[in-house]
Design a protein around this motif. Sequence first.
Motif, PDB file in Angstrom:
ATOM      1  N   ASN A  80       0.884  -1.165   0.000  1.00 24.16           N
ATOM      2  CA  ASN A  80       0.000   0.000   0.000  1.00 24.16           C
ATOM      3  C   ASN A  80       0.923   1.217   0.000  1.00 24.16           C
ATOM      4  O   ASN A  80       1.234   1.768   1.053  1.00 24.16           O
ATOM      5  N   GLY A  82       3.103   4.356   0.210  1.00 21.88           N
ATOM      6  CA  GLY A  82       2.885   5.471   1.110  1.00 21.88           C
ATOM      7  C   GLY A  82       2.824   6.839   0.455  1.00 21.88           C
ATOM      8  O   GLY A  82       2.432   7.806   1.107  1.00 21.88           O
ATOM      9  N   ASN A  87      -0.036   5.429  -5.110  1.00 25.95           N
ATOM     10  CA  ASN A  87      -0.799   4.320  -4.531  1.00 25.95           C
ATOM     11  C   ASN A  87      -1.537   3.488  -5.582  1.00 25.95           C
ATOM     12  O   ASN A  87      -1.577   2.259  -5.499  1.00 25.95           O
ATOM     13  N   ALA A 109      -4.829   0.122   4.621  1.00 26.43           N
ATOM     14  CA  ALA A 109      -4.813   1.351   5.416  1.00 26.43           C
ATOM     15  C   ALA A 109      -5.481   1.063   6.758  1.00 26.43           C
ATOM     16  O   ALA A 109      -6.433   0.275   6.799  1.00 26.43           O
ATOM     17  N   TYR A 112       0.695   1.460   5.673  1.00 23.87           N
ATOM     18  CA  TYR A 112       1.319   1.825   4.391  1.00 23.87           C
ATOM     19  C   TYR A 112       2.650   1.132   4.281  1.00 23.87           C
ATOM     20  O   TYR A 112       3.355   0.952   5.282  1.00 23.87           O
ATOM     21  N   ARG A 132       7.649   6.199   3.827  1.00 25.27           N
ATOM     22  CA  ARG A 132       6.655   5.490   3.005  1.00 25.27           C
ATOM     23  C   ARG A 132       6.044   4.271   3.677  1.00 25.27           C
ATOM     24  O   ARG A 132       5.018   3.760   3.235  1.00 25.27           O
ATOM     25  N   GLY A 137       1.803  -0.763   8.639  1.00 19.42           N
ATOM     26  CA  GLY A 137       2.085  -1.496   7.396  1.00 19.42           C
ATOM     27  C   GLY A 137       3.128  -2.578   7.624  1.00 19.42           C
ATOM     28  O   GLY A 137       2.986  -3.719   7.160  1.00 19.42           O
TER      29      GLY A 137
END
Length: 254
Positions: A80, A82, A87, A109, A112, A132, A137
């Motif tokens: 995902n 950042g 994205n 989310a 990320y 990022r 994440g």
Amino acid sequence: SRFQNVIVKAPARSYVNGLTSSDLGKPDYEKVAEQHRAYVEALKSCGVEATELPADEQYPDSVFVEDPAVLTPEFVVIANPGAESRNGEKEAIEEALKKFYDKFYYIEAPGYLDGGDVLQADDRFYIGLSERTNEEGARQLKEILEKEGYMADILPLKEFFHLKTGIAYLGNNNMVVAGEFIDHPAFADYNRIVINKEDEYSANCIRVNDHVIIPAGYPETKRKIEEAGYQTIELDMSEVQKQDGGLSCLSLRF
Ligand code: CIR
């Protein structure tokens, strides 16, 4: 383990307007297109089949296909990314990977993650926390990897943009390290190939089967990697470096 496939994506004309923190100037589109073609040829010469995705003008940074996905031999994790402007790149990458994989996981989310923050060394993964990649994440990725039988360590970055900006794993316990990773306890048990400060850009190199591809212009790095027993291929990366990219960023290898 040998790679059989790579996914690459041609640079778009909009590449020159992509994200960067470097002060190396604006890249030249024709030149980056040429450098990208040479990159794809070098990968093919290492014995992989290349899936070449068409350029996508909507996403200036989409040539950096490493960031929207993390691959293992068994499954895909769709990341995902950042950076908001990047994205949506994950959609075309997921589509391309469906031809090769059945098993997909997703970073969601508020988590990320950029693939550039993930390094695999045999059965262990290192996940960098960066601008990022956030803790959530990284935590999601660690959970997926551990469930699948891998080990995963999360490390906050101090200076590097992405984890793999400053580190590369060559196999055989050989780890190329620069900057903050040279004395990092996480990498103390590897045979470390230490990159000089002025050669830091060349720490982002890639082992592809019987070769290590390195950026051109770093004779010390070339010597050290050859001394460790590898054959090298050098590629001119000037226009890629201008947009904060390196050799690993330009392909997904599996
Ligand atoms: C970006 O800022 O996202 C791109 N200009 C560079 C991404 C480089 N990717 C990588 O290090 N894995």
